[in-house]
Design an enzyme around this catalytic site. Structure first.
Site, PDB file in Angstrom:
ATOM      1  N   HIS A 126       0.980  -1.249   0.169  1.00  0.00           N
ATOM      2  CA  HIS A 126       0.152   0.072   0.085  1.00  0.00           C
ATOM      3  C   HIS A 126       0.860   1.112  -0.007  1.00  0.00           C
ATOM      4  O   HIS A 126       1.941   1.225   0.534  1.00  0.00           O
ATOM      5  CB  HIS A 126      -0.964  -0.107   1.309  1.00  0.00           C
ATOM      6  CG  HIS A 126      -2.014   0.914   1.434  1.00  0.00           C
ATOM      7  ND1 HIS A 126      -1.575   2.313   1.670  1.00  0.00           N
ATOM      8  CD2 HIS A 126      -3.281   0.946   0.964  1.00  0.00           C
ATOM      9  CE1 HIS A 126      -2.757   2.866   1.917  1.00  0.00           C
ATOM     10  NE2 HIS A 126      -3.808   2.113   1.325  1.00  0.00           N
ATOM     11  N   ASP A 203       3.178  -4.729   7.723  1.00  0.00           N
ATOM     12  CA  ASP A 203       1.953  -4.105   7.834  1.00  0.00           C
ATOM     13  C   ASP A 203       0.706  -5.129   7.659  1.00  0.00           C
ATOM     14  O   ASP A 203       0.457  -5.866   6.830  1.00  0.00           O
ATOM     15  CB  ASP A 203       1.962  -3.489   6.259  1.00  0.00           C
ATOM     16  CG  ASP A 203       0.407  -2.815   6.147  1.00  0.00           C
ATOM     17  OD1 ASP A 203      -0.279  -2.815   6.893  1.00  0.00           O
ATOM     18  OD2 ASP A 203       0.537  -2.144   4.927  1.00  0.00           O
ATOM     19  N   GLN A 206      -4.562  -5.757   6.788  1.00  0.00           N
ATOM     20  CA  GLN A 206      -5.466  -6.371   6.262  1.00  0.00           C
ATOM     21  C   GLN A 206      -5.554  -7.888   6.747  1.00  0.00           C
ATOM     22  O   GLN A 206      -6.129  -8.819   6.317  1.00  0.00           O
ATOM     23  CB  GLN A 206      -5.297  -6.801   4.406  1.00  0.00           C
ATOM     24  CG  GLN A 206      -5.497  -5.303   3.874  1.00  0.00           C
ATOM     25  CD  GLN A 206      -6.925  -4.957   3.612  1.00  0.00           C
ATOM     26  OE1 GLN A 206      -7.779  -5.657   4.123  1.00  0.00           O
ATOM     27  NE2 GLN A 206      -7.156  -3.535   3.687  1.00  0.00           N
ATOM     28  N   LYS A 229     -10.500  -1.768  10.245  1.00  0.00           N
ATOM     29  CA  LYS A 229     -10.574  -2.762   9.338  1.00  0.00           C
ATOM     30  C   LYS A 229     -10.844  -3.968  10.057  1.00  0.00           C
ATOM     31  O   LYS A 229     -11.178  -4.947   9.478  1.00  0.00           O
ATOM     32  CB  LYS A 229      -9.305  -2.868   8.567  1.00  0.00           C
ATOM     33  CG  LYS A 229      -8.949  -1.735   7.409  1.00  0.00           C
ATOM     34  CD  LYS A 229      -7.868  -1.938   6.587  1.00  0.00           C
ATOM     35  CE  LYS A 229      -7.256  -0.890   6.002  1.00  0.00           C
ATOM     36  NZ  LYS A 229      -8.020  -0.281   5.060  1.00  0.00           N
ATOM     37  N   CYS A 365      -4.857   2.303  -3.849  1.00  0.00           N
ATOM     38  CA  CYS A 365      -3.507   2.969  -3.190  1.00  0.00           C
ATOM     39  C   CYS A 365      -2.225   1.915  -3.475  1.00  0.00           C
ATOM     40  O   CYS A 365      -1.499   1.693  -2.574  1.00  0.00           O
ATOM     41  CB  CYS A 365      -3.574   3.141  -1.795  1.00  0.00           C
ATOM     42  SG  CYS A 365      -4.728   4.454  -1.377  1.00  0.00           S
TER      43      CYS A 365
HETATM   44  N1  7TS Z   1      -1.654  -0.916   4.743  1.00  0.00           N
HETATM   45  C1  7TS Z   1      -2.705  -1.833   3.842  1.00  0.00           C
HETATM   46  C2  7TS Z   1      -2.337  -3.210   3.551  1.00  0.00           C
HETATM   47  C3  7TS Z   1      -3.884  -1.070   3.526  1.00  0.00           C
HETATM   48  O1  7TS Z   1      -4.892  -2.160   3.044  1.00  0.00           O
HETATM   49  C4  7TS Z   1      -4.279  -0.017   4.200  1.00  0.00           C
HETATM   50  C5  7TS Z   1      -5.755   0.557   3.806  1.00  0.00           C
HETATM   51  C6  7TS Z   1      -3.338   0.721   4.777  1.00  0.00           C
HETATM   52  C7  7TS Z   1      -2.105   0.326   4.951  1.00  0.00           C
HETATM   53  C8  7TS Z   1      -3.584   1.967   5.279  1.00  0.00           C
HETATM   54  O2  7TS Z   1      -4.305   2.150   6.360  1.00  0.00           O
HETATM   55  P1  7TS Z   1      -4.890   3.371   7.211  1.00  0.00           P
HETATM   56  O3  7TS Z   1      -6.132   2.811   8.013  1.00  0.00           O
HETATM   57  O4  7TS Z   1      -3.870   4.090   7.979  1.00  0.00           O
HETATM   58  O5  7TS Z   1      -5.696   4.197   5.949  1.00  0.00           O
HETATM   59  N2  7TS Z   1      -6.130   0.131   2.789  1.00  0.00           N
HETATM   60  C9  7TS Z   1      -7.389   0.401   2.149  1.00  0.00           C
HETATM   61  C10 7TS Z   1      -7.929  -0.144   1.025  1.00  0.00           C
HETATM   62  O6  7TS Z   1      -7.544  -1.104   0.488  1.00  0.00           O
HETATM   63  N3  7TS Z   1      -8.978   0.824   0.485  1.00  0.00           N
HETATM   64  O7  7TS Z   1      -9.320   1.657   1.388  1.00  0.00           O
HETATM   65  C11 7TS Z   1      -8.073   1.852   2.334  1.00  0.00           C
END
Ligand code: 7TS
Length: 404
Positions: A126, A203, A206, A229, A365
């Site tokens: 990401h 990370d 997910q 999430k 992203c």
């Molecule tokens: N890493 C992964 C693997 C992610 O899927 C996401 C967010 C992030 C980091 C960032 O997370 P945040 O909570 O700090 O924003 N992924 C997604 C997505 O797949 N669609 O919207 C956000």
């Protein structure tokens, strides 16, 4: 537990948002990789805090401040147990995965990265696990290396081995790909990083909602994820880090809470985790997050995983001959990413929305990953515990119409 034993209807009843019509059709929410919906228990915990306990934490001696502090720190213990860290002090509250990665990139780099050092990331990161490391490399004269992605959406582990050397100081790698659903062999990736003396940040954004996480068993140095999430509130993230590293790293942000003593001649810093928690945190949502963890624990990750796998299989079988699927790894979470021939993903997303079906469209992203596959983006359906095969059937019928 067999699917019939999990009472999905009663689980759905916990989620107020699911029971509405969108564009005249019952809402089908398949954008769970972006954010999951929240059960009543989470909403109630947040509301209860504001109605009865609202106070700033760690500083007041009055009753409300004590209640708020106790509830806030209870969540830290829940998170510690949830991912099995050795100590609760190794759990740092941030505002999300993004901030957790930025904290490590900024602070770890100041302490440990110098010119000529190498940082390895993967080709399926990401953006939030790419850009912070690019900035570190620019600032410190380090070099960024990337593990290539194979055709099925798996990491090229042989290439990874060849990238590793004594120069590698950090490996930052995603456990589960948000765009493809691939579950990476993270234990092997961690062991290989350690074999050359590098540290590793996982990370887990997910991964946590679907897989059992034991940071001691994984032996990762850092693990980052977001509450939103896994049925929790937005604005709360977790950074797990091994004590010896966190102790050796300088503060990321500064101000109140993170200090021991402030004098104009010089300031001393607080112990972990407070050293990394400057300012008033997102108290209400941290408290709400505990209810999300309870929600997951009450169902059990093993049952969640099994049920979601059934959904994944059902959807993959239905899509297989109609669309081009991206991410066909053997080990996957419940994410179906695909392209309909001759149709832009945005148009597909809009037409599905007209039928009350919420999917994510675009590059998710992960632009370098999309470039690797020679596409601009995909349509992504991602599932959670409250989704059903009946919803997937409605979705498959809608996709079938778009294909025609
Ligand atoms: N890493 C992964 C693997 C992610 O899927 C996401 C967010 C992030 C980091 C960032 O997370 P945040 O909570 O700090 O924003 N992924 C997604 C997505 O797949 N669609 O919207 C956000």
């Amino acid at each position: 537990m067999h699917q019939s034993k999990l009472n999905i209807e009663s689980i759905r009843a916990e989620f107020p948002v699911l029971h509405q019509q969108v564009n005249g059709k019952p809402l089908i929410y398949f954008d769970n990789a972006a954010t999951t919906q929240k059960p009543k228990s989470v909403i109630h915990a947040i509301r209860h805090y504001y109605e009865f306990d609202n106070a700033n934490i760690h500083r007041g001696i009055h009753t409300l401040a004590e209640r708020a502090t106790a509830a806030f720190e209870d969540t830290r213990v829940s998170v510690q147990q949830f991912i099995n860290s050795r100590e609760k002090e190794e759990i740092i509250f941030t505002k999300g995965t993004t901030e957790s990665v930025n904290l490590v990139a900024s602070s770890f780099a100041k302490a440990f990265i110098k010119a000529g050092d190498e940082i390895i990331i993967s080709g399926m990161e990401h953006h939030s696990n790419i850009v912070p490391w690019q900035i570190v490399c620019e600032e410190r004269g380090a070099v960024l290396k990337v593990i290539p992605v194979l055709d099925h959406g798996e990491l090229d582990m042989e290439a990874y081995q060849k990238l590793l050397s004594a120069k590698t100081k950090m490996v930052a790698c995603v456990y589960v790909s948000n765009a493809l659903g691939t579950i990476n062999p993270i234990k092997k990736i961690i062991e290989a990083a350690h074999s050359v003396g590098a540290k590793i940040l996982v990370d887990g954004a997910q991964a946590v909602a679907h897989l059992d996480i034991d940071v001691q068993e994984l032996d990762c140095d850092f693990f980052a994820f977001s509450a939103h999430k896994l049925y929790g509130p937005t604005g709360v993230g977790i950074l797990y880090g091994k004590r010896e590293l966190l102790d050796a790293m300088p503060p990321y942000q500064s101000g109140g809470e993170m200090i021991k003593e402030v004098r104009f001649e010089g300031t001393t810093y607080n112990e972990i985790p407070y050293k990394f928690e400057a300012g008033t945190p997102n108290i209400a949502d941290v408290i709400g997050f505990k209810s999300a963890i309870d929600f997951i624990n009450n169902i059990g990750k093993i049952h969640i995983r099994k049920y979601e796998n059934e959904l994944l299989e059902h959807c993959t079988n239905g899509l297989k001959n109609k669309v081009t699927l991206y991410g066909t790894a053997l080990q996957k979470v419940a994410v179906c990413s695909f392209v309909i021939k001759g149709m832009h993903h945005f148009d597909a997303g809009m037409m599905l929305d007209a039928k009350g079906i919420a999917v994510r469209t675009g590059h998710h992203c992960t632009q370098p990953l999309m470039e690797r596959f020679g596409i601009e983006g995909t349509v992504r359906a991602s599932f959670a515990i409250y989704n059903t095969k009946e919803e997937i059937d409605v979705f498959l019928e809608a996709v079938e119409k778009l294909v025609k």
